[in-house]
Design a protein around this motif. Structure first.
Motif, PDB file in Angstrom:
ATOM      1  N   HIS A  81       6.981  -6.946  -6.495  1.00 55.53           N
ATOM      2  CA  HIS A  81       6.010  -5.910  -6.629  1.00 55.53           C
ATOM      3  C   HIS A  81       5.093  -5.820  -5.472  1.00 55.53           C
ATOM      4  O   HIS A  81       4.362  -6.454  -5.579  1.00 55.53           O
ATOM      5  CB  HIS A  81       5.069  -6.095  -7.959  1.00 55.53           C
ATOM      6  CG  HIS A  81       5.768  -6.105  -9.311  1.00 55.53           C
ATOM      7  ND1 HIS A  81       5.498  -6.838 -10.374  1.00 55.53           N
ATOM      8  CD2 HIS A  81       7.261  -5.848  -9.819  1.00 55.53           C
ATOM      9  CE1 HIS A  81       6.514  -7.044 -11.289  1.00 55.53           C
ATOM     10  NE2 HIS A  81       7.419  -6.206 -10.853  1.00 55.53           N
ATOM     11  N   PRO A  82       5.732  -5.369  -4.393  1.00 58.27           N
ATOM     12  CA  PRO A  82       4.927  -5.636  -2.913  1.00 58.27           C
ATOM     13  C   PRO A  82       3.655  -4.972  -3.111  1.00 58.27           C
ATOM     14  O   PRO A  82       3.237  -4.173  -3.736  1.00 58.27           O
ATOM     15  CB  PRO A  82       6.041  -4.809  -2.067  1.00 58.27           C
ATOM     16  CG  PRO A  82       6.974  -4.481  -2.745  1.00 58.27           C
ATOM     17  CD  PRO A  82       6.791  -4.568  -4.459  1.00 58.27           C
ATOM     18  N   ASP A  83       2.663  -5.476  -2.330  1.00 64.82           N
ATOM     19  CA  ASP A  83       1.015  -5.055  -2.252  1.00 64.82           C
ATOM     20  C   ASP A  83       1.045  -3.574  -1.760  1.00 64.82           C
ATOM     21  O   ASP A  83       0.185  -2.871  -1.955  1.00 64.82           O
ATOM     22  CB  ASP A  83       0.549  -5.997  -1.491  1.00 64.82           C
ATOM     23  CG  ASP A  83       0.585  -7.506  -2.233  1.00 64.82           C
ATOM     24  OD1 ASP A  83       0.179  -7.691  -3.274  1.00 64.82           O
ATOM     25  OD2 ASP A  83       0.750  -8.640  -1.311  1.00 64.82           O
ATOM     26  N   VAL A  84       1.984  -3.470  -0.593  1.00 66.17           N
ATOM     27  CA  VAL A  84       1.963  -2.091   0.010  1.00 66.17           C
ATOM     28  C   VAL A  84       3.423  -1.542   0.406  1.00 66.17           C
ATOM     29  O   VAL A  84       4.301  -2.595   0.803  1.00 66.17           O
ATOM     30  CB  VAL A  84       1.257  -2.358   1.228  1.00 66.17           C
ATOM     31  CG1 VAL A  84       1.148  -0.960   2.063  1.00 66.17           C
ATOM     32  CG2 VAL A  84      -0.181  -2.523   1.088  1.00 66.17           C
ATOM     33  N   VAL A  85       3.567  -0.594  -0.157  1.00 70.48           N
ATOM     34  CA  VAL A  85       4.907   0.256  -0.003  1.00 70.48           C
ATOM     35  C   VAL A  85       4.830   1.540   0.897  1.00 70.48           C
ATOM     36  O   VAL A  85       4.260   2.431   0.361  1.00 70.48           O
ATOM     37  CB  VAL A  85       5.752   0.350  -1.233  1.00 70.48           C
ATOM     38  CG1 VAL A  85       7.122   0.926  -0.908  1.00 70.48           C
ATOM     39  CG2 VAL A  85       5.994  -0.885  -1.979  1.00 70.48           C
ATOM     40  N   LEU A  86       5.363   1.476   1.862  1.00 69.13           N
ATOM     41  CA  LEU A  86       5.451   2.522   3.020  1.00 69.13           C
ATOM     42  C   LEU A  86       6.708   3.340   3.137  1.00 69.13           C
ATOM     43  O   LEU A  86       7.551   3.102   3.882  1.00 69.13           O
ATOM     44  CB  LEU A  86       4.808   2.281   4.445  1.00 69.13           C
ATOM     45  CG  LEU A  86       3.456   1.525   4.278  1.00 69.13           C
ATOM     46  CD1 LEU A  86       3.629   0.158   4.909  1.00 69.13           C
ATOM     47  CD2 LEU A  86       2.500   2.647   5.027  1.00 69.13           C
ATOM     48  N   PRO A  87       6.975   4.246   1.908  1.00 69.61           N
ATOM     49  CA  PRO A  87       8.417   4.842   1.998  1.00 69.61           C
ATOM     50  C   PRO A  87       8.734   5.622   3.368  1.00 69.61           C
ATOM     51  O   PRO A  87       9.942   5.537   3.859  1.00 69.61           O
ATOM     52  CB  PRO A  87       8.333   5.770   0.660  1.00 69.61           C
ATOM     53  CG  PRO A  87       7.137   5.439   0.234  1.00 69.61           C
ATOM     54  CD  PRO A  87       6.251   4.808   1.163  1.00 69.61           C
ATOM     55  N   VAL A  93       4.900  -4.273   2.647  1.00 70.17           N
ATOM     56  CA  VAL A  93       4.012  -5.298   3.213  1.00 70.17           C
ATOM     57  C   VAL A  93       3.541  -6.395   2.093  1.00 70.17           C
ATOM     58  O   VAL A  93       3.094  -5.861   1.131  1.00 70.17           O
ATOM     59  CB  VAL A  93       2.578  -4.871   3.893  1.00 70.17           C
ATOM     60  CG1 VAL A  93       1.763  -5.790   4.478  1.00 70.17           C
ATOM     61  CG2 VAL A  93       3.185  -3.838   5.128  1.00 70.17           C
ATOM     62  N   PHE A  94       3.681  -7.365   2.230  1.00 71.61           N
ATOM     63  CA  PHE A  94       3.164  -8.575   1.142  1.00 71.61           C
ATOM     64  C   PHE A  94       1.902  -9.180   2.004  1.00 71.61           C
ATOM     65  O   PHE A  94       1.972  -9.336   2.908  1.00 71.61           O
ATOM     66  CB  PHE A  94       4.275  -9.563   0.933  1.00 71.61           C
ATOM     67  CG  PHE A  94       5.309  -9.003   0.076  1.00 71.61           C
ATOM     68  CD1 PHE A  94       5.150  -9.107  -1.253  1.00 71.61           C
ATOM     69  CD2 PHE A  94       6.440  -8.867   0.745  1.00 71.61           C
ATOM     70  CE1 PHE A  94       6.281  -8.583  -1.997  1.00 71.61           C
ATOM     71  CE2 PHE A  94       7.509  -8.332  -0.210  1.00 71.61           C
ATOM     72  CZ  PHE A  94       7.297  -8.387  -1.550  1.00 71.61           C
ATOM     73  N   ILE A  95       0.815  -9.082   1.194  1.00 68.07           N
ATOM     74  CA  ILE A  95      -0.396  -9.807   1.774  1.00 68.07           C
ATOM     75  C   ILE A  95      -0.780 -11.062   0.862  1.00 68.07           C
ATOM     76  O   ILE A  95      -1.112 -11.105  -0.302  1.00 68.07           O
ATOM     77  CB  ILE A  95      -1.606  -8.922   1.358  1.00 68.07           C
ATOM     78  CG1 ILE A  95      -1.288  -7.501   2.204  1.00 68.07           C
ATOM     79  CG2 ILE A  95      -2.914  -9.430   2.047  1.00 68.07           C
ATOM     80  CD1 ILE A  95      -1.908  -6.395   1.623  1.00 68.07           C
ATOM     81  N   ASN A  96      -0.278 -12.340   1.415  1.00 66.25           N
ATOM     82  CA  ASN A  96      -0.517 -13.378   0.702  1.00 66.25           C
ATOM     83  C   ASN A  96      -1.222 -14.431   0.871  1.00 66.25           C
ATOM     84  O   ASN A  96      -1.806 -14.630   2.057  1.00 66.25           O
ATOM     85  CB  ASN A  96       1.004 -14.049   1.162  1.00 66.25           C
ATOM     86  CG  ASN A  96       2.297 -13.556   0.578  1.00 66.25           C
ATOM     87  OD1 ASN A  96       2.035 -12.641  -0.395  1.00 66.25           O
ATOM     88  ND2 ASN A  96       3.420 -13.919   1.093  1.00 66.25           N
ATOM     89  N   GLY A  97      -1.815 -15.075  -0.271  1.00 67.13           N
ATOM     90  CA  GLY A  97      -2.936 -16.028   0.080  1.00 67.13           C
ATOM     91  C   GLY A  97      -1.935 -17.390   0.318  1.00 67.13           C
ATOM     92  O   GLY A  97      -0.967 -17.729  -0.041  1.00 67.13           O
TER      93      GLY A  97
END
Length: 196
Positions: A81-87, A93-97
Protein backbone atom coordinates in the motif's frame (compact mmCIF):
# COMPACT_ATOMS: atom_id res chain seq x y z
CA UNK A 1 -35.00 -19.13 29.65
CA UNK A 2 -33.14 -16.64 31.86
CA UNK A 3 -34.97 -14.03 33.87
CA UNK A 4 -33.93 -10.37 33.83
CA UNK A 5 -32.13 -10.68 37.18
CA UNK A 6 -30.18 -13.77 35.96
CA UNK A 7 -29.20 -11.89 32.79
CA UNK A 8 -27.83 -8.95 34.79
CA UNK A 9 -25.86 -11.32 37.06
CA UNK A 10 -24.37 -13.09 34.02
CA UNK A 11 -23.53 -9.73 32.46
CA UNK A 12 -21.79 -8.61 35.66
CA UNK A 13 -19.81 -11.87 35.81
CA UNK A 14 -18.68 -11.49 32.19
CA UNK A 15 -17.66 -7.89 32.79
CA UNK A 16 -15.64 -8.83 35.90
CA UNK A 17 -13.96 -11.69 34.01
CA UNK A 18 -13.02 -9.35 31.16
CA UNK A 19 -11.68 -6.76 33.61
CA UNK A 20 -9.63 -9.42 35.40
CA UNK A 21 -8.13 -10.57 32.09
CA UNK A 22 -7.04 -7.01 31.35
CA UNK A 23 -5.35 -6.73 34.75
CA UNK A 24 -3.12 -9.68 33.95
CA UNK A 25 -1.03 -7.77 31.37
CA UNK A 26 2.55 -8.84 31.80
CA UNK A 27 5.42 -6.52 32.50
CA UNK A 28 6.86 -7.48 29.10
CA UNK A 29 3.63 -6.45 27.39
CA UNK A 30 3.71 -3.08 29.16
CA UNK A 31 7.34 -2.59 28.15
CA UNK A 32 6.52 -3.42 24.51
CA UNK A 33 3.74 -0.87 24.47
CA UNK A 34 5.93 1.77 26.08
CA UNK A 35 8.74 1.18 23.57
CA UNK A 36 6.30 1.34 20.65
CA UNK A 37 4.80 4.61 21.89
CA UNK A 38 8.28 6.10 22.37
CA UNK A 39 9.33 5.08 18.85
CA UNK A 40 6.10 6.50 17.44
CA UNK A 41 6.73 9.86 19.10
CA UNK A 42 10.21 9.94 17.54
CA UNK A 43 8.91 9.21 14.04
CA UNK A 44 5.76 11.28 14.22
CA UNK A 45 3.67 8.15 13.66
CA UNK A 46 0.85 6.71 15.69
CA UNK A 47 2.73 3.63 16.86
CA UNK A 48 0.44 1.36 14.89
CA UNK A 49 1.74 -0.82 12.14
CA UNK A 50 0.73 0.58 8.78
CA UNK A 51 -0.01 4.05 10.14
CA UNK A 52 -1.16 6.54 7.51
CA UNK A 53 -0.64 10.27 7.27
CA UNK A 54 2.41 10.42 9.50
CA UNK A 55 4.21 13.74 9.78
CA UNK A 56 6.89 12.74 7.26
CA UNK A 57 4.34 11.38 4.77
CA UNK A 58 2.36 14.61 4.86
CA UNK A 59 5.56 16.63 4.43
CA UNK A 60 6.59 14.72 1.29
CA UNK A 61 3.10 14.73 -0.23
CA UNK A 62 2.71 18.47 0.31
CA UNK A 63 6.04 19.08 -1.40
CA UNK A 64 5.18 16.89 -4.39
CA UNK A 65 1.74 18.50 -4.72
CA UNK A 66 3.28 22.00 -4.55
CA UNK A 67 5.57 21.02 -7.44
CA UNK A 68 2.54 20.10 -9.56
CA UNK A 69 2.70 16.31 -9.24
CA UNK A 70 -0.61 14.48 -8.81
CA UNK A 71 -0.72 11.10 -7.15
CA UNK A 72 -2.74 8.53 -5.25
CA UNK A 73 -1.94 7.78 -1.64
CA UNK A 74 -1.92 4.47 0.22
CA UNK A 75 -3.21 2.61 -2.83
CA UNK A 76 -4.33 -0.87 -1.72
CA UNK A 77 -3.98 -2.31 -5.23
CA UNK A 78 -0.21 -2.55 -4.87
CA UNK A 79 2.00 -4.55 -2.49
CA UNK A 80 2.75 -2.58 0.66
CA UNK A 81 0.00 0.00 0.00
CA UNK A 82 2.53 2.61 -1.17
CA UNK A 83 2.48 6.04 0.43
CA UNK A 84 2.56 7.78 -2.96
CA UNK A 85 1.68 6.30 -6.38
CA UNK A 86 2.42 8.44 -9.44
CA UNK A 87 0.82 6.57 -12.37
CA UNK A 88 1.86 9.18 -14.97
CA UNK A 89 5.52 8.64 -14.04
CA UNK A 90 5.09 4.92 -13.27
CA UNK A 91 6.75 5.59 -9.91
CA UNK A 92 5.97 4.52 -6.37
CA UNK A 93 7.33 6.27 -3.29
CA UNK A 94 7.56 4.73 0.17
CA UNK A 95 8.17 7.15 3.04
CA UNK A 96 9.68 5.05 5.81
CA UNK A 97 10.32 5.68 9.47
CA UNK A 98 13.87 4.57 10.26
CA UNK A 99 12.88 2.61 13.38
CA UNK A 100 9.86 0.73 12.02
CA UNK A 101 11.50 -0.22 8.72
CA UNK A 102 14.93 -1.09 10.21
CA UNK A 103 17.04 1.48 8.35
CA UNK A 104 20.46 -0.14 8.57
CA UNK A 105 23.31 2.16 9.62
CA UNK A 106 20.95 4.92 10.76
CA UNK A 107 21.20 6.50 14.21
CA UNK A 108 17.39 6.50 14.51
CA UNK A 109 17.28 2.70 14.24
CA UNK A 110 18.19 0.57 17.22
CA UNK A 111 16.56 -2.40 18.91
CA UNK A 112 14.88 -1.43 22.21
CA UNK A 113 16.71 -2.76 25.26
CA UNK A 114 13.62 -4.44 26.70
CA UNK A 115 12.12 -7.52 25.08
CA UNK A 116 14.97 -7.73 22.56
CA UNK A 117 13.82 -11.03 21.04
CA UNK A 118 10.36 -9.67 20.20
CA UNK A 119 11.65 -6.43 18.66
CA UNK A 120 14.39 -8.14 16.68
CA UNK A 121 11.89 -10.55 15.14
CA UNK A 122 9.31 -7.83 14.43
CA UNK A 123 11.70 -5.34 12.83
CA UNK A 124 13.42 -8.07 10.81
CA UNK A 125 10.01 -9.17 9.50
CA UNK A 126 9.20 -5.58 8.55
CA UNK A 127 12.53 -5.19 6.73
CA UNK A 128 12.19 -8.50 4.86
CA UNK A 129 8.58 -7.72 3.90
CA UNK A 130 9.68 -4.34 2.48
CA UNK A 131 12.35 -6.01 0.33
CA UNK A 132 9.86 -8.54 -1.05
CA UNK A 133 7.24 -5.86 -1.79
CA UNK A 134 9.74 -3.61 -3.57
CA UNK A 135 10.98 -6.53 -5.67
CA UNK A 136 7.39 -7.40 -6.67
CA UNK A 137 6.70 -3.81 -7.70
CA UNK A 138 9.95 -3.50 -9.66
CA UNK A 139 9.28 -6.77 -11.47
CA UNK A 140 5.88 -5.32 -12.46
CA UNK A 141 7.72 -2.39 -14.06
CA UNK A 142 7.38 0.25 -11.33
CA UNK A 143 10.21 2.59 -10.35
CA UNK A 144 10.37 2.31 -6.54
CA UNK A 145 11.84 5.11 -4.43
CA UNK A 146 12.31 5.00 -0.67
CA UNK A 147 12.54 8.22 1.33
CA UNK A 148 13.83 7.67 4.85
CA UNK A 149 12.83 9.69 7.88
CA UNK A 150 16.47 10.67 8.55
CA UNK A 151 16.68 12.16 5.04
CA UNK A 152 13.93 14.59 6.01
CA UNK A 153 15.77 16.20 8.93
CA UNK A 154 15.81 20.00 8.55
CA UNK A 155 19.46 20.36 7.47
CA UNK A 156 19.08 17.98 4.50
CA UNK A 157 15.33 18.11 3.81
CA UNK A 158 15.31 20.55 0.87
CA UNK A 159 18.08 18.71 -0.97
CA UNK A 160 16.36 15.33 -0.50
CA UNK A 161 12.97 16.63 -1.64
CA UNK A 162 14.56 18.26 -4.69
CA UNK A 163 16.35 14.99 -5.51
CA UNK A 164 13.07 13.09 -5.08
CA UNK A 165 11.35 15.40 -7.58
CA UNK A 166 14.18 14.82 -10.05
CA UNK A 167 14.09 11.04 -9.52
CA UNK A 168 10.38 11.10 -10.38
CA UNK A 169 10.28 13.52 -13.29
CA UNK A 170 13.56 13.13 -15.18
CA UNK A 171 13.45 9.99 -17.33
CA UNK A 172 16.24 7.61 -16.42
CA UNK A 173 17.34 9.57 -13.36
CA UNK A 174 18.41 7.55 -10.35
CA UNK A 175 19.61 8.21 -6.86
CA UNK A 176 23.35 8.78 -6.69
CA UNK A 177 23.91 5.52 -4.78
CA UNK A 178 22.12 3.56 -7.53
CA UNK A 179 24.34 5.23 -10.14
CA UNK A 180 27.44 4.37 -8.11
CA UNK A 181 26.33 0.73 -7.87
CA UNK A 182 25.86 0.58 -11.64
CA UNK A 183 29.27 2.14 -12.25
CA UNK A 184 30.92 -0.38 -9.93
CA UNK A 185 29.11 -3.28 -11.57
CA UNK A 186 29.96 -2.20 -15.11
CA UNK A 187 33.54 -1.18 -14.41
CA UNK A 188 34.90 2.20 -15.37
CA UNK A 189 35.46 3.33 -18.92
CA UNK A 190 38.70 5.12 -19.82
CA UNK A 191 39.05 7.92 -22.38
CA UNK A 192 39.57 5.43 -25.21
CA UNK A 193 36.18 3.84 -24.58
CA UNK A 194 37.47 0.54 -23.25
CA UNK A 195 36.52 -0.88 -19.88
CA UNK A 196 39.30 -0.68 -17.33
Amino acid sequence: METVSEQSVNHDERRQAAKGAGDEMTAAGKAEGKAARKAARKTGGSGKSGAKDTRIEVLVRRYLFSRGLRFRKNDRRYPGHPDVVLPKWHTIVFINGCFWHAHQGCSKYSIPKSNVEFWTAKLTRNHDRDIAQHAALESAGWHVIVVWECELAKPVREARLERLYTEITVPGSMASNELADLANAAGSVNAGGSIV
